[in-house]
Design a protein around this motif. Structure first.
Motif, PDB file in Angstrom:
ATOM      1  N   ASP A 151       0.096   7.773  19.324  1.00  0.00           N
ATOM      2  CA  ASP A 151       0.593   6.586  20.016  1.00  0.00           C
ATOM      3  C   ASP A 151      -0.210   5.348  19.630  1.00  0.00           C
ATOM      4  O   ASP A 151       0.355   4.269  19.362  1.00  0.00           O
ATOM      5  CB  ASP A 151       0.524   6.783  21.523  1.00  0.00           C
ATOM      6  CG  ASP A 151       1.608   7.705  22.053  1.00  0.00           C
ATOM      7  OD1 ASP A 151       2.578   7.966  21.317  1.00  0.00           O
ATOM      8  OD2 ASP A 151       1.480   8.161  23.195  1.00  0.00           O
ATOM      9  N   LEU A 172      -3.995   7.354  26.044  1.00  0.00           N
ATOM     10  CA  LEU A 172      -2.990   7.585  25.017  1.00  0.00           C
ATOM     11  C   LEU A 172      -3.570   8.411  23.878  1.00  0.00           C
ATOM     12  O   LEU A 172      -4.771   8.344  23.586  1.00  0.00           O
ATOM     13  CB  LEU A 172      -2.491   6.248  24.457  1.00  0.00           C
ATOM     14  CG  LEU A 172      -1.857   5.271  25.442  1.00  0.00           C
ATOM     15  CD1 LEU A 172      -1.419   4.004  24.706  1.00  0.00           C
ATOM     16  CD2 LEU A 172      -0.682   5.900  26.169  1.00  0.00           C
ATOM     17  N   GLY A 174       8.033   5.623  17.690  1.00  0.00           N
ATOM     18  CA  GLY A 174       7.312   6.400  18.694  1.00  0.00           C
ATOM     19  C   GLY A 174       7.805   7.836  18.816  1.00  0.00           C
ATOM     20  O   GLY A 174       8.986   8.126  18.645  1.00  0.00           O
ATOM     21  N   ILE A 217       6.448   5.797  23.685  1.00  0.00           N
ATOM     22  CA  ILE A 217       5.215   6.577  23.574  1.00  0.00           C
ATOM     23  C   ILE A 217       5.045   7.458  24.823  1.00  0.00           C
ATOM     24  O   ILE A 217       5.936   7.545  25.657  1.00  0.00           O
ATOM     25  CB  ILE A 217       3.997   5.649  23.426  1.00  0.00           C
ATOM     26  CG1 ILE A 217       3.864   4.749  24.673  1.00  0.00           C
ATOM     27  CG2 ILE A 217       4.119   4.809  22.164  1.00  0.00           C
ATOM     28  CD1 ILE A 217       2.561   3.983  24.745  1.00  0.00           C
TER      29      ILE A 217
END
Length: 599
Positions: free
Chosen positions: A506, A502, A420, A484
């Motif tokens: 991500d 998001l 991430g 994330i």
């Protein structure tokens, strides 16, 4: 507030001027106002009686460091200077700041009456403009702790670092009540609940315990604008405005907050900067606020709706009750316009005198007349105790949203894969208002990333593998920790009117991990609740880490059970990131205000 672009004054010129100021004799004017044993009101009255109109208007003026030299401070009797976000001396370290502030102070003391100036900076989560400072969690994370004593301790630690650079005043805390997560300043709010925000205003006590002036901002209703638009319009009845947005200011006044900053926003179509009802009638008269009111960055300019600073803007703001005007690059024009308005009788001398009484009282109360040079014999800036306090705050701010039994992780054993974009990026985890106005991805000197914290807490017996995009993950790993969330942003540029979903990066790494079926822990680093409802079923655990600042090991402390998760949601987590929800409004929520699991 906005940073000045471009800066108009090179630091080399400033430091050269500082050297020349060393030979300038300080004022010899004496009188009762110099006697620290006399009551503040008596000292103010004596000094005010000696001041000319030019000196009074100078005290009401705040310029940005990039647009004013020390010689101009002396010439125009300017009473305050600020650093906009990212406006810093060279070198940007403690020594550079001390040299800069002391040079300006020398210039202020060279005026006929020798009235010291105030230097202000946005130290909103630590002394965040300065390299090497301890960066604490942003307010949304502190709100999750529900710990007013912790907030007070953080205020004191921040103020200690602020004072060590010579700065006298921080434009913090933000006591806004954020009601729409799409607003780019949501992370500057402790909570959507005014009672929680009011309780966390204890940070003011900590700040001012170290003789650093605090500022309650942004008055009033900045977190309630329609659609969450920055500098927008708060459309509420006076009853609802009082219920939702006023309690934190009542609490701030009980903490004797030195100043209140006015919001860029409007209330039912009227700019707050021009509202005599809100500033004078409600704040000063009804709530009996005894400090001074400062405008936001060029906020006075917006009153009449036309570009630039006008006579109408100036007289409306001053007559409404604004005491000090932040006029970063147009401070000369402000001085000229206000003087003309006073001489024409459109701004009464009684208003000028009231503003000066308020400003001068704080200069006396905070010891500026006696403390005119920065203490150079200090050692707390970015210190280990401050970083330990920040790490503790990070751990207490974590909110466990989901856990199917995979947490806590076991230290000293096993294979852990970390992925991430926010796993190894202290800039991302610190957010906006970190070294620059909007913040930026990358390194923050002295900071510990979440990945580094995981390596430390997991210990040498564990195998830790990291790949930002998830490459190399296979089923031999016991768990994947995917970090994330958002990249840094601040006011205006952080607005997300389209929603808070998001990003593609991500989603891609989450899909890669999910496809392998490895138990997955997702850590969400963000300045607000994000749209995660459609992804949550594929996660074994989820942790809201907010914007933890430089001490990422605090996140690892919770992941590995060194600290039991105790944070509670300071905001309702909406079911849909494009449709904000608040407690009691009947809108769909993924997790309610106050939600938080533990081990």
């Amino acid at each position: 507030m906005r940073p000045l672009r471009p800066l108009l004054l090179a630091t080399a010129l400033l430091l050269a001027t500082a050297a020349s100021c060393d030979s300038t004799p300080e004022t010899k004017v004496d009188g009762p106002f110099r006697d620290s044993k006399r009551p503040v009101a008596e000292r103010v009255a004596d000094l005010l009686a000696r001041m000319s109109l030019d000196e009074k208007i100078g005290q009401m003026t705040q310029a940005e460091r990039g647009s004013i030299s020390p010689e101009e401070v002396t010439e125009f009797r300017v009473g305050s200077i600020l650093s906009g976000g990212g406006s810093v001396p060279t070198p940007n370290n403690r020594g550079g700041w001390v040299a800069m502030v002391d040079a300006y102070q020398k210039a202020a003391l060279a005026t006929p009456l020798g009235i010291p100036f105030i230097y202000g900076s946005d130290a909103v989560h630590g002394h965040n403009n300065v390299t090497g400072a301890t960066i604490f969690p942003h307010n949304i994370g502190l709100g999750a702790t529900r710990d007013p004593q912790l907030a007070e301790a953080i205020g004191a630690a921040t103020a200690t670092e602020v004072a060590e650079t010579g700065v006298h005043w921080t434009f913090a805390p933000c006591v806004c009540v954020a009601r729409d997560d799409r607003w780019g300043r949501t992370y500057e709010s402790f909570s959507e609940d005014p009672a929680i925000v009011a309780s966390m205003s204890s940070v003011i006590k900590g700040l001012q315990s170290q003789q650093v002036m605090a500022t309650a901002k942004h008055y009033l209703g900045d977190g309630g604008t329609t659609g969450g638009k920055d500098q927008g319009n708060t459309e509420l009845s006076i009853e609802e405005l009082r219920r939702l947005h006023l309690p934190p200011y009542e609490a701030a006044i009980k903490h004797n907050v030195a100043s209140v900053m006015v919001s860029f926003s409007s209330w039912n179509g009227t700019k707050v900067h021009g509202s005599e009802f809100l500033i004078t009638k409600l704040l000063k008269e009804e709530l009996k606020f005894g400090g001074f009111v400062v405008s936001d960055w060029n906020g006075v300019d917006q009153i009449d709706g036309a570009p630039g600073l006008s006579a109408s803007d100036v007289r409306t703001a001053i007559n409404a009750g604004v005491d000090m005007v932040m006029a970063p690059a147009v401070w000369r024009e402000f001085i000229q316009v206000l003087k003309a308005e006073v001489e024409a009788g459109r701004v009464p001398m009684s208003r000028i005198d009231d503003a000066n009484r308020r400003i001068l009282a704080k200069k006396f109360e905070f010891g500026l007349f006696e403390r005119t040079k920065t203490n150079r014999n200090t050692a707390a800036f970015g210190s280990a105790p401050h970083r330990a306090l920040a790490r503790q705050a990070v751990a207490k701010s974590q909110v466990l949203l989901k856990n199917s039994g995979v947490l806590p992780l076991k230290a000293g054993t096993g294979r852990i894969f970390v992925a991430g974009k926010n796993a190894d990026n202290v800039g991302n985890q610190s957010g906006g208002w970190t070294l620059t106005w909007q913040g930026s991805p990358g390194e923050v000197p002295g900071g510990t990333s979440i990945l580094k914290g995981i390596r430390e807490v997991a210990g040498s017996g564990a195998t830790i593998t990291y790949a930002q995009d998830g490459s190399g993950l296979d089923k031999s790993y016991d768990v994947a920790v995917v970090v994330i969330g958002e990249k840094p942003y601040a006011e205006f540029e952080g607005d997300r009117m389209e929603g808070t979903g998001l990003d593609g990066e991500d989603k891609a790494v989450l899909e890669k991990v999910r496809a392998l079926g490895v138990p997955t822990v997702v850590v969400v680093v963000s300045g607000r609740p994000l749209e995660i409802g459609s992804h949550l079923d594929g996660w074994n655990a989820a942790l809201a880490a907010w914007l933890p600042g430089t001490e990422g090991a605090g996140v690892a402390d919770v992941l590995f059970g060194r600290q039991v998760p105790s944070g509670k949601l300071p905001m309702t987590w909406p079911a849909d990131g494009g449709h904000p929800a608040n407690a009691g409004d009947g809108k769909a929520a993924l997790f309610p205000l106050g939600f938080g699991l533990t081990y």
